[in-house]
Design a protein around this motif. Structure first.
Motif, PDB file in Angstrom:
ATOM      1  N   MET A   1       0.848  -1.177   0.000  1.00 16.94           N
ATOM      2  CA  MET A   1       0.000   0.000   0.000  1.00 16.94           C
ATOM      3  C   MET A   1       0.893   1.239   0.000  1.00 16.94           C
ATOM      4  SD  MET A   1      -3.084   1.192   2.543  1.00 16.94           S
ATOM      5  CE  MET A   1      -2.499   0.341   3.932  1.00 16.94           C
ATOM      6  N   GLN A   2       0.724   2.099  -0.998  1.00 19.30           N
ATOM      7  CA  GLN A   2       1.523   3.312  -1.141  1.00 19.30           C
ATOM      8  C   GLN A   2       0.711   4.517  -0.693  1.00 19.30           C
ATOM      9  OE1 GLN A   2       4.700   3.526  -1.999  1.00 19.30           O
ATOM     10  NE2 GLN A   2       4.724   5.733  -1.849  1.00 19.30           N
ATOM     11  N   VAL A   3       1.056   5.067   0.470  1.00 19.25           N
ATOM     12  CA  VAL A   3       0.386   6.254   0.986  1.00 19.25           C
ATOM     13  C   VAL A   3       1.010   7.470   0.314  1.00 19.25           C
ATOM     14  CG1 VAL A   3      -0.002   7.626   3.052  1.00 19.25           C
ATOM     15  CG2 VAL A   3      -0.101   5.145   3.181  1.00 19.25           C
ATOM     16  N   GLU A   4       0.166   8.446  -0.057  1.00 20.84           N
ATOM     17  CA  GLU A   4       0.665   9.665  -0.699  1.00 20.84           C
ATOM     18  C   GLU A   4       0.254  10.884   0.103  1.00 20.84           C
ATOM     19  OE1 GLU A   4       0.626  11.240  -4.913  1.00 20.84           O
ATOM     20  OE2 GLU A   4       0.386   9.083  -5.202  1.00 20.84           O
ATOM     21  N   ARG A   5       1.108  11.885   0.086  1.00 29.07           N
ATOM     22  CA  ARG A   5       0.782  13.164   0.720  1.00 29.07           C
ATOM     23  C   ARG A   5       0.499  14.178  -0.381  1.00 29.07           C
ATOM     24  NH1 ARG A   5       3.359  10.667   4.574  1.00 29.07           N
ATOM     25  NH2 ARG A   5       3.119  11.292   6.732  1.00 29.07           N
ATOM     26  N   TYR A   6      -0.546  14.993  -0.152  1.00 26.12           N
ATOM     27  CA  TYR A   6      -0.929  15.984  -1.156  1.00 26.12           C
ATOM     28  C   TYR A   6      -1.581  17.160  -0.470  1.00 26.12           C
ATOM     29  CZ  TYR A   6      -3.202  18.074  -5.206  1.00 26.12           C
ATOM     30  OH  TYR A   6      -3.620  18.947  -6.171  1.00 26.12           O
ATOM     31  N   ARG A   7      -0.968  18.328  -0.557  1.00 27.56           N
ATOM     32  CA  ARG A   7      -1.513  19.599  -0.078  1.00 27.56           C
ATOM     33  C   ARG A   7      -2.060  19.538   1.342  1.00 27.56           C
ATOM     34  NH1 ARG A   7      -5.255  22.365  -3.857  1.00 27.56           N
ATOM     35  NH2 ARG A   7      -4.498  24.133  -2.707  1.00 27.56           N
ATOM     36  N   ILE A  12      -4.792   7.568   1.410  1.00 30.80           N
ATOM     37  CA  ILE A  12      -4.540   6.166   1.746  1.00 30.80           C
ATOM     38  C   ILE A  12      -5.400   5.272   0.856  1.00 30.80           C
ATOM     39  CG2 ILE A  12      -4.577   4.462   3.598  1.00 30.80           C
ATOM     40  CD1 ILE A  12      -4.631   6.962   5.537  1.00 30.80           C
ATOM     41  N   PRO A  13      -4.766   4.474  -0.010  1.00 29.16           N
ATOM     42  CA  PRO A  13      -5.552   3.587  -0.879  1.00 29.16           C
ATOM     43  C   PRO A  13      -6.132   2.418  -0.077  1.00 29.16           C
ATOM     44  CG  PRO A  13      -3.212   3.261  -1.261  1.00 29.16           C
ATOM     45  CD  PRO A  13      -3.337   4.381  -0.273  1.00 29.16           C
ATOM     46  N   LEU A  17     -10.151  -0.253  -4.054  1.00 29.04           N
ATOM     47  CA  LEU A  17      -9.783   0.835  -4.956  1.00 29.04           C
ATOM     48  C   LEU A  17     -10.372   2.189  -4.556  1.00 29.04           C
ATOM     49  CD1 LEU A  17      -9.983  -0.994  -8.403  1.00 29.04           C
ATOM     50  CD2 LEU A  17      -7.993  -0.702  -6.905  1.00 29.04           C
ATOM     51  N   SER A  18     -10.992   2.261  -3.393  1.00 28.44           N
ATOM     52  CA  SER A  18     -11.428   3.552  -2.873  1.00 28.44           C
ATOM     53  C   SER A  18     -10.250   4.173  -2.107  1.00 28.44           C
ATOM     54  CB  SER A  18     -12.644   3.379  -1.961  1.00 28.44           C
ATOM     55  OG  SER A  18     -12.289   2.637  -0.810  1.00 28.44           O
ATOM     56  N   TRP A  19     -10.450   5.370  -1.579  1.00 31.63           N
ATOM     57  CA  TRP A  19      -9.378   6.076  -0.871  1.00 31.63           C
ATOM     58  C   TRP A  19      -9.898   6.655   0.436  1.00 31.63           C
ATOM     59  CZ3 TRP A  19      -4.435   6.673  -2.943  1.00 31.63           C
ATOM     60  CH2 TRP A  19      -4.280   6.243  -4.267  1.00 31.63           C
ATOM     61  N   GLN A  20      -9.042   6.673   1.448  1.00 34.40           N
ATOM     62  CA  GLN A  20      -9.270   7.434   2.669  1.00 34.40           C
ATOM     63  C   GLN A  20      -8.444   8.700   2.546  1.00 34.40           C
ATOM     64  OE1 GLN A  20      -8.712   5.979   6.639  1.00 34.40           O
ATOM     65  NE2 GLN A  20      -9.229   3.895   5.988  1.00 34.40           N
ATOM     66  N   VAL A  21      -9.035   9.827   2.854  1.00 33.50           N
ATOM     67  CA  VAL A  21      -8.328  11.100   2.782  1.00 33.50           C
ATOM     68  C   VAL A  21      -8.403  11.731   4.167  1.00 33.50           C
ATOM     69  CG1 VAL A  21      -8.216  13.347   1.651  1.00 33.50           C
ATOM     70  CG2 VAL A  21      -9.003  11.356   0.361  1.00 33.50           C
ATOM     71  N   PRO A  32     -11.908  14.238   7.661  1.00 35.87           N
ATOM     72  CA  PRO A  32     -11.522  13.039   6.902  1.00 35.87           C
ATOM     73  C   PRO A  32     -12.718  12.512   6.116  1.00 35.87           C
ATOM     74  CG  PRO A  32     -10.822  12.874   9.195  1.00 35.87           C
ATOM     75  CD  PRO A  32     -11.702  14.085   9.096  1.00 35.87           C
ATOM     76  N   PHE A  33     -12.445  11.930   4.952  1.00 36.62           N
ATOM     77  CA  PHE A  33     -13.523  11.387   4.132  1.00 36.62           C
ATOM     78  C   PHE A  33     -13.003  10.225   3.298  1.00 36.62           C
ATOM     79  CE2 PHE A  33     -11.546  14.744   1.636  1.00 36.62           C
ATOM     80  CZ  PHE A  33     -11.482  14.232   0.350  1.00 36.62           C
ATOM     81  N   ARG A  34     -13.925   9.476   2.734  1.00 37.00           N
ATOM     82  CA  ARG A  34     -13.605   8.365   1.827  1.00 37.00           C
ATOM     83  C   ARG A  34     -14.130   8.704   0.442  1.00 37.00           C
ATOM     84  NH1 ARG A  34     -12.308   3.372   4.174  1.00 37.00           N
ATOM     85  NH2 ARG A  34     -12.535   3.378   6.425  1.00 37.00           N
TER      86      ARG A  34
END
Length: 85
Positions: A1-7, A12-13, A17-21, A32-34
């Protein structure tokens, strides 16, 4: 699982195939949302949209317009309508 940081958010994938933000730190201006199953580009666009709604989109105006307007033709059309009104 590749976590990414953005702004200021951690993207979090999930296995479906959905995402946690989640915001990286407090105070949280966006909760926080999905997301539904979508690409990383779609998740980033959703973060940009939510920040813009709060007035916290601090990117240069030209960069914001390029993504939100689609192409230059629409932008020209809006300017022409404003001139004739």
């Amino acid at each position: 699982m590749q976590v990414e940081r953005y702004r200021g958010f951690v993207l979090i994938p999930e296995d479906d195939l959905s995402w946690q933000v989640r915001p990286e730190r407090s105070p949280m201006h966006v909760l926080p949302f999905r997301t539904p199953a979508c690409s990383i580009a779609d998740v980033k666009a959703l973060v940009d949209w939510r920040l813009a709604r709060l007035g916290r989109d601090h990117r240069p105006k030209a960069e914001r317009l390029a993504k939100s307007q689609g192409n230059g033709w629409q932008l020209t059309e809006v300017h022409e309508q404003q001139k004739t009104a």
